[in-house]
Design a protein around this motif. Structure first.
Motif, PDB file in Angstrom:
ATOM      1  N   ILE A  36     -39.534  33.315  53.828  1.00  0.00           N
ATOM      2  CA  ILE A  36     -39.744  34.759  53.702  1.00  0.00           C
ATOM      3  C   ILE A  36     -41.028  35.160  54.419  1.00  0.00           C
ATOM      4  N   GLN A  37     -42.068  34.370  54.248  1.00  0.00           N
ATOM      5  CA  GLN A  37     -43.335  34.656  54.909  1.00  0.00           C
ATOM      6  C   GLN A  37     -43.184  34.607  56.423  1.00  0.00           C
ATOM      7  N   ALA A  40     -41.074  37.803  57.376  1.00  0.00           N
ATOM      8  CA  ALA A  40     -41.773  39.060  57.104  1.00  0.00           C
ATOM      9  C   ALA A  40     -43.133  39.155  57.799  1.00  0.00           C
ATOM     10  N   LYS A  42     -45.730  38.334  56.313  1.00  0.00           N
ATOM     11  CA  LYS A  42     -46.637  38.613  55.191  1.00  0.00           C
ATOM     12  C   LYS A  42     -46.310  37.626  54.076  1.00  0.00           C
ATOM     13  N   LEU A  52     -37.550  42.207  47.574  1.00  0.00           N
ATOM     14  CA  LEU A  52     -38.138  42.010  48.903  1.00  0.00           C
ATOM     15  C   LEU A  52     -37.961  43.249  49.766  1.00  0.00           C
ATOM     16  N   LEU A  57     -41.461  44.547  51.985  1.00  0.00           N
ATOM     17  CA  LEU A  57     -41.728  43.276  52.649  1.00  0.00           C
ATOM     18  C   LEU A  57     -40.686  43.019  53.736  1.00  0.00           C
ATOM     19  N   LEU A  58     -39.428  43.284  53.425  1.00  0.00           N
ATOM     20  CA  LEU A  58     -38.334  43.139  54.383  1.00  0.00           C
ATOM     21  C   LEU A  58     -37.579  44.451  54.500  1.00  0.00           C
ATOM     22  N   ALA A  62     -34.377  42.801  59.066  1.00  0.00           N
ATOM     23  CA  ALA A  62     -34.868  41.439  58.852  1.00  0.00           C
ATOM     24  C   ALA A  62     -33.858  40.562  58.122  1.00  0.00           C
TER      25      ALA A  62
END
Length: 101
Positions: A36-37, A40, A42, A52, A57-58, A62
């Protein structure tokens, strides 16, 4: 069904030459956080239930990148019918999805 723990192989190098292959145990949740990091750009949320997408974040653009990363990391194929943000909305939901595969 995937276990909650997976393994990855690492080759240790000394002076540019491979010297040993080791197997490293990885927790699936930690692996998901890293994916995920990466997607994203982040850090992943500490709360596994946090959305998310609602958190920003997404976004929907994405989602294919995240699913592709999950497919590679866990050696699975996600059918097109499953490309729904709701199924990949949080770390907990992704964990559930993977556990049911």
């Amino acid at each position: 069904m995937l276990s909650a723990t997976s393994f990855r192989r690492e080759i240790l190098y000394c002076g540019g030459a491979p010297v040993r292959l080791i197997v490293v145990e990885e927790n699936r949740t930690q692996k998901l956080r890293l994916l995920i990091q990466e997607v994203a750009g982040k850090p992943a949320p500490s709360d596994e239930e946090e959305s998310l997408f609602e958190s920003g974040l997404l976004d929907s653009f994405a989602l294919p990148d995240l699913v592709s990363a999950i497919e590679k990391a866990f050696a699975i194929k996600v059918p097109d019918a499953d490309l729904n943000p709701r199924k990949f909305d949080s770390i907990a939901r992704i964990e559930t999805y993977l556990a049911n595969r």
